[in-house]
Design a protein around this motif. Structure first.
Motif, PDB file in Angstrom:
ATOM      1  N   MET A   1     -11.359   4.599   2.215  1.00  0.00           N
ATOM      2  CA  MET A   1     -10.216   3.964   1.571  1.00  0.00           C
ATOM      3  C   MET A   1      -9.027   3.953   2.543  1.00  0.00           C
ATOM      4  N   THR A   2      -8.488   2.768   2.842  1.00  0.00           N
ATOM      5  CA  THR A   2      -7.368   2.668   3.766  1.00  0.00           C
ATOM      6  C   THR A   2      -6.086   3.157   3.106  1.00  0.00           C
ATOM      7  N   ALA A   3      -5.070   3.417   3.936  1.00  0.00           N
ATOM      8  CA  ALA A   3      -3.777   3.864   3.409  1.00  0.00           C
ATOM      9  C   ALA A   3      -3.155   2.793   2.519  1.00  0.00           C
ATOM     10  N   ASP A   4      -3.306   1.519   2.913  1.00  0.00           N
ATOM     11  CA  ASP A   4      -2.734   0.427   2.109  1.00  0.00           C
ATOM     12  C   ASP A   4      -3.421   0.340   0.749  1.00  0.00           C
ATOM     13  N   THR A   5      -4.733   0.498   0.745  1.00  0.00           N
ATOM     14  CA  THR A   5      -5.471   0.462  -0.525  1.00  0.00           C
ATOM     15  C   THR A   5      -5.052   1.620  -1.419  1.00  0.00           C
ATOM     16  N   ALA A   6      -4.900   2.798  -0.820  1.00  0.00           N
ATOM     17  CA  ALA A   6      -4.477   3.971  -1.583  1.00  0.00           C
ATOM     18  C   ALA A   6      -3.096   3.757  -2.189  1.00  0.00           C
ATOM     19  N   THR A   7      -2.192   3.157  -1.427  1.00  0.00           N
ATOM     20  CA  THR A   7      -0.843   2.879  -1.931  1.00  0.00           C
ATOM     21  C   THR A   7      -0.899   1.884  -3.073  1.00  0.00           C
ATOM     22  N   ASP A   8      -1.692   0.834  -2.917  1.00  0.00           N
ATOM     23  CA  ASP A   8      -1.814  -0.176  -3.971  1.00  0.00           C
ATOM     24  C   ASP A   8      -2.369   0.432  -5.259  1.00  0.00           C
ATOM     25  N   LEU A   9      -3.392   1.270  -5.128  1.00  0.00           N
ATOM     26  CA  LEU A   9      -3.977   1.916  -6.301  1.00  0.00           C
ATOM     27  C   LEU A   9      -2.962   2.798  -7.010  1.00  0.00           C
ATOM     28  N   PHE A  10      -2.166   3.509  -6.238  1.00  0.00           N
ATOM     29  CA  PHE A  10      -1.152   4.380  -6.834  1.00  0.00           C
ATOM     30  C   PHE A  10      -0.100   3.552  -7.565  1.00  0.00           C
ATOM     31  N   GLU A  11       0.373   2.485  -6.944  1.00  0.00           N
ATOM     32  CA  GLU A  11       1.417   1.661  -7.565  1.00  0.00           C
ATOM     33  C   GLU A  11       0.914   0.984  -8.840  1.00  0.00           C
ATOM     34  N   GLU A  12      -0.363   0.615  -8.855  1.00  0.00           N
ATOM     35  CA  GLU A  12      -0.939   0.043 -10.083  1.00  0.00           C
ATOM     36  C   GLU A  12      -0.939   1.065 -11.211  1.00  0.00           C
ATOM     37  N   SER A  13      -1.108   2.333 -10.863  1.00  0.00           N
ATOM     38  CA  SER A  13      -1.171   3.392 -11.870  1.00  0.00           C
ATOM     39  C   SER A  13       0.194   3.971 -12.214  1.00  0.00           C
ATOM     40  N   ARG A  14       1.222   3.660 -11.437  1.00  0.00           N
ATOM     41  CA  ARG A  14       2.532   4.286 -11.616  1.00  0.00           C
ATOM     42  C   ARG A  14       3.083   4.165 -13.038  1.00  0.00           C
ATOM     43  N   PRO A  15       3.016   2.977 -13.696  1.00  0.00           N
ATOM     44  CA  PRO A  15       3.560   2.894 -15.061  1.00  0.00           C
ATOM     45  C   PRO A  15       2.902   3.882 -16.023  1.00  0.00           C
ATOM     46  N   VAL A  16       1.575   4.029 -15.923  1.00  0.00           N
ATOM     47  CA  VAL A  16       0.876   4.982 -16.792  1.00  0.00           C
ATOM     48  C   VAL A  16       1.264   6.405 -16.444  1.00  0.00           C
ATOM     49  N   LEU A  17       1.332   6.715 -15.164  1.00  0.00           N
ATOM     50  CA  LEU A  17       1.681   8.072 -14.737  1.00  0.00           C
ATOM     51  C   LEU A  17       3.093   8.440 -15.198  1.00  0.00           C
ATOM     52  N   THR A  18       4.026   7.508 -15.051  1.00  0.00           N
ATOM     53  CA  THR A  18       5.396   7.759 -15.496  1.00  0.00           C
ATOM     54  C   THR A  18       5.453   7.896 -17.008  1.00  0.00           C
ATOM     55  N   GLY A  19       4.663   7.072 -17.712  1.00  0.00           N
ATOM     56  CA  GLY A  19       4.625   7.149 -19.167  1.00  0.00           C
ATOM     57  C   GLY A  19       4.091   8.481 -19.657  1.00  0.00           C
ATOM     58  N   VAL A  20       3.038   8.975 -19.022  1.00  0.00           N
ATOM     59  CA  VAL A  20       2.492  10.287 -19.386  1.00  0.00           C
ATOM     60  C   VAL A  20       3.529  11.378 -19.113  1.00  0.00           C
TER      61      VAL A  20
END
Length: 300
Positions: A1-20
């Motif tokens: 998994m590249t660094a860019d892919t890892a960043t994209d995956l995290f940003e996609e999950s950010r709303p859920v993570l912040t909501g939790v």
């Protein structure tokens, strides 16, 4: 998994993570700190063996939130006056297209529910948030909390019973709640004591959070007569420089008072059977600065 892919995956999950994290902690700054710590762990972890990145990130965030909640609980015991969650603007938007799912998310972030969650243990709160607000399977929650599925089901049942016993007992039509909020603002700001009294349930409560940093009652006020007299005095003392608006916060209508473009006070109402059952007032400037920044940015 590249660094860019890892960043994209995290940003996609950010709303859920912040909501939790917000539902766990009740404050945006604490939630953002937890999510930032989750990012640091994600960015430095070996990600090759992570099959489900979103579940992995929720697991990290939840565990960090539990640790922080345990630390915060001791600080809240020394808090000046009642403690209320930080009000947040709630916009569920296109990422949550289903109306029923929006209703569940709005209910789980309401002040009434968040106040009840304060009385749960950190583990009970985590299970309730993950299961009731976000619909995670019991098996996944068990992995997140390093507990057996049977133990998680037991925690979930206990937490849900506790919340159902203490939160408002009736579903309120959003239009009815907004109408009552508008009538509440009109009566309070217009100095109409009788109309204000007519809106309140006989056993209404008023809970205010100033953190000792603004003028507000440090004890809960109870009964329609005492609450209406307090609100009548507040309305009478409102300065001409103060602007009142109906806004959407924590999944429902609220009254925000602005001075020079900054939020000074937020009122939110619990409504049952056509009457106001509880008035929540947030005046702690630390919990309102984020709203001021949000609305200033929206105005450009």
């Amino acid at each position: 998994m590249t660094a860019d892919t890892a960043t994209d995956l995290f940003e996609e999950s950010r709303p859920v993570l912040t909501g939790v994290a917000y539902r766990m902690l009740g404050r945006i700054a604490d939630a953002e700190d937890v999510v930032q710590e989750a990012w640091l762990r994600w960015s430095s972890a070996g990600r090759e063996d992570v099959r489900e990145p979103r579940a992995f990130l929720v697991r990290i965030t939840t565990r960090l939130a539990i640790d922080r909640l345990r630390h915060l609980q001791s600080r809240r015991e020394a808090y000046v006056g009642p403690w209320l969650p930080e009000p947040v603007v709630t916009e569920f938007g296109p990422s949550v297209p289903d109306t029923a799912e929006q209703a569940v998310l709005a209910d789980s972030v309401s002040l009434a529910v968040l106040v009840v969650l304060e009385s749960l243990s950190p583990l009970e709160r985590a299970v309730f948030v993950l299961r009731e607000a976000f619909g995670f399977p019991y098996a996944e929650i068990a992995v997140t909390l390093d507990r057996t599925e049977a133990a998680v089901r037991q925690l979930a049942g206990r937490a849900k019973r506790h919340v159902e016993e203490r939160k408002p007992r009736y579903d309120v039509d959003p239009a009815v709640r907004r109408d009552l909020t508008e009538r509440f603002l009109s009566a309070a700001s217009g100095g109409d004591f009788e109309k204000l009294l007519d809106l309140l349930a006989p056993d209404v409560r008023l809970v205010s959070d100033s953190g000792g940093k603004s003028k507000a009652p440090r004890r809960i006020i109870e009964t329609a007569d005492k609450v209406s007299r307090f609100l009548f005095a507040v309305g009478r003392d409102m300065s001409v420089e103060m602007e009142a608006r109906i806004v959407e916060l924590n999944g429902g209508p609220a009254v925000a008072l602005f001075i020079d473009g900054n939020v000074d006070t937020v009122f939110q109402l619990d409504v049952e059977e056509g009457f106001i059952q509880c008035v929540y007032i947030v005046r702690n400037p630390d919990k309102l600065s984020g709203l001021s920044v949000n609305w200033a940015a929206a105005r450009g």
